[in-house]
Design a protein around this motif. Structure first.
Motif, mmCIF file in Angstrom:
data_model
loop_
_atom_site.group_PDB
_atom_site.id
_atom_site.type_symbol
_atom_site.label_atom_id
_atom_site.label_comp_id
_atom_site.label_asym_id
_atom_site.label_seq_id
_atom_site.Cartn_x
_atom_site.Cartn_y
_atom_site.Cartn_z
ATOM 1 N N ALA A 45 0.903 -1.207 -0.172
ATOM 2 C CA ALA A 45 -0.005 0.059 0.113
ATOM 3 C C ALA A 45 0.784 1.315 0.057
ATOM 4 N N SER A 46 0.281 2.145 -0.489
ATOM 5 C CA SER A 46 1.257 3.544 -0.590
ATOM 6 C C SER A 46 0.248 4.754 -0.500
ATOM 7 N N ILE A 47 0.581 5.799 0.060
ATOM 8 C CA ILE A 47 0.105 7.090 0.702
ATOM 9 C C ILE A 47 1.020 8.017 0.730
ATOM 10 N N THR A 48 0.553 9.325 0.485
ATOM 11 C CA THR A 48 1.276 10.426 0.551
ATOM 12 C C THR A 48 0.406 11.280 1.388
ATOM 13 N N THR A 49 0.982 12.434 2.269
ATOM 14 C CA THR A 49 0.208 13.385 2.911
ATOM 15 C C THR A 49 1.021 14.543 2.878
ATOM 16 N N VAL A 69 -8.371 -8.177 4.175
ATOM 17 C CA VAL A 69 -7.187 -8.488 3.441
ATOM 18 C C VAL A 69 -6.294 -7.238 3.563
ATOM 19 N N ARG A 70 -4.979 -7.479 4.034
ATOM 20 C CA ARG A 70 -4.070 -6.492 4.212
ATOM 21 C C ARG A 70 -2.892 -6.497 3.333
ATOM 22 N N PRO A 71 -2.497 -5.266 2.924
ATOM 23 C CA PRO A 71 -1.084 -5.458 2.150
ATOM 24 C C PRO A 71 0.152 -5.959 3.204
ATOM 25 N N ARG A 72 1.136 -6.343 2.609
ATOM 26 C CA ARG A 72 2.180 -6.819 3.586
ATOM 27 C C ARG A 72 2.879 -5.455 4.119
ATOM 28 N N VAL A 73 2.931 -4.530 3.621
ATOM 29 C CA VAL A 73 3.719 -3.082 4.098
ATOM 30 C C VAL A 73 2.755 -2.078 3.436
ATOM 31 N N ILE A 74 2.817 -1.151 4.238
ATOM 32 C CA ILE A 74 2.083 0.150 4.091
ATOM 33 C C ILE A 74 3.211 1.247 4.048
ATOM 34 N N ASN A 75 3.503 1.945 2.858
ATOM 35 C CA ASN A 75 4.251 3.024 2.528
ATOM 36 C C ASN A 75 3.648 4.359 2.565
ATOM 37 N N LEU A 76 4.372 5.352 3.849
ATOM 38 C CA LEU A 76 3.898 6.564 3.883
ATOM 39 C C LEU A 76 5.284 7.530 3.065
ATOM 40 N N TYR A 77 5.012 8.098 2.119
ATOM 41 C CA TYR A 77 5.891 8.874 1.376
ATOM 42 C C TYR A 77 5.413 10.336 1.840
ATOM 43 N N ILE A 78 6.367 10.883 2.449
ATOM 44 C CA ILE A 78 6.338 12.424 2.914
ATOM 45 C C ILE A 78 7.555 13.145 2.454
ATOM 46 N N SER A 79 7.466 14.490 2.363
ATOM 47 C CA SER A 79 8.385 15.432 1.708
ATOM 48 C C SER A 79 9.644 15.350 2.799
ATOM 49 N N ASP A 80 10.784 15.036 2.061
ATOM 50 C CA ASP A 80 12.060 15.078 2.915
ATOM 51 C C ASP A 80 12.248 16.358 3.505
ATOM 52 N N GLU A 81 11.506 17.520 3.378
ATOM 53 C CA GLU A 81 11.509 18.724 4.086
ATOM 54 C C GLU A 81 10.850 18.749 5.420
ATOM 55 N N ILE A 82 10.213 17.646 5.749
ATOM 56 C CA ILE A 82 9.501 17.363 7.059
ATOM 57 C C ILE A 82 10.762 16.642 7.857
ATOM 58 N N LYS A 112 2.930 9.284 -4.406
ATOM 59 C CA LYS A 112 2.657 7.825 -3.680
ATOM 60 C C LYS A 112 2.522 6.976 -4.855
ATOM 61 N N HIS A 113 2.486 7.401 -6.289
ATOM 62 C CA HIS A 113 2.677 6.574 -7.026
ATOM 63 C C HIS A 113 4.197 6.234 -7.682
ATOM 64 N N ILE A 114 4.938 7.205 -7.752
ATOM 65 C CA ILE A 114 6.365 7.196 -8.386
ATOM 66 C C ILE A 114 7.379 6.324 -7.519
ATOM 67 N N TYR A 115 7.447 6.518 -6.288
ATOM 68 C CA TYR A 115 8.317 5.832 -5.243
ATOM 69 C C TYR A 115 7.805 4.476 -5.233
ATOM 70 N N ALA A 116 6.470 4.286 -5.160
ATOM 71 C CA ALA A 116 6.192 2.853 -4.966
ATOM 72 C C ALA A 116 6.187 1.972 -6.362
ATOM 73 N N PHE A 120 8.642 -1.315 -5.956
ATOM 74 C CA PHE A 120 7.963 -2.476 -6.044
ATOM 75 C C PHE A 120 7.336 -2.725 -7.325
ATOM 76 N N PRO A 121 8.320 -2.951 -8.240
ATOM 77 C CA PRO A 121 7.644 -3.053 -9.694
ATOM 78 C C PRO A 121 7.119 -4.307 -9.912
ATOM 79 N N GLU A 122 7.336 -5.408 -9.101
ATOM 80 C CA GLU A 122 6.534 -6.554 -9.421
ATOM 81 C C GLU A 122 5.327 -6.882 -8.716
ATOM 82 N N ASP A 123 4.988 -6.012 -7.744
ATOM 83 C CA ASP A 123 3.979 -6.036 -6.841
ATOM 84 C C ASP A 123 2.656 -5.370 -7.071
#
Length: 180
Positions: A45-49, A69-82, A112-116, A120-123
């Protein structure tokens, strides 16, 4: 007509209170129980805020943690300025339930799209919004659609991307809603 508008506003207020109460209950449950859903090993799973939503994004993430049904990992992508010190406890505590907080250069809503997609290109990637509490069967339903139509993108909401006269994308909110 005025009565209907006032009635609609009261109904929306009541619905919002119910949803907020459910989110608070779910949040409190996560401190004392393990999530019950089956983990889908091929799903991430992927999210940004944004910085001003850091105190509230945990409710959307918790609704993903509580899926049937849950994802194996949830990725929160946030600005590196935080700064890491700005991450509230409500988010940090979710790391024990599979949340990974990633500090990355912000590229807007597509973060949330680009980094995921790179990581995770195969997932299968479930992207979700930071301001929605998802029903507990959301991922199960989307996976069912994806299995029926493996070359399609399964979505709760989708819009056609409107183009201007030079075939450049316009504001997505102006696009025709493709899903009910």
């Amino acid at each position: 007509v005025m009565m209907m508008i006032r009635h609609d506003k009261r109904l929306n207020y009541v619905i919002n209170n119910i949803v907020n109460a459910q989110a608070e209950i779910t949040s409190n449950l996560l401190t004392s129980i393990n999530p019950h859903g089956r983990i889908e090993s091929s799903l991430v799973a992927s999210i940004t805020t944004l910085k001003d939503r850091l105190d509230f994004v945990h409710t959307a993430i918790e609704s993903v943690i509580m899926q049937t049904v849950r994802p194996r990992v949830i990725n929160l992508y946030i600005s590196d300025e935080i700064k890491e010190s700005e991450i509230p406890h409500s988010l940090n505590r979710l790391c024990e339930f599979g949340l990974v907080i990633n500090f990355v250069p912000d590229v807007g809503p597509h973060t949330k799209h680009i980094y995921a997609l790179r990581e995770f290109p195969e997932d299968l990637i479930f992207t979700f919004d930071d301001d929605i509490i998802y029903p507990s069967n959301t991922i199960a339903c989307l996976l069912g659609v994806q299995r029926k139509f493996p070359s399609a993108i399964a979505a709760n909401w989708a819009r056609a991307i409107p183009l201007d006269r030079h075939d450049r994308p316009k504001c997505i909110k102006k696009g025709k809603l493709l899903t009910p």
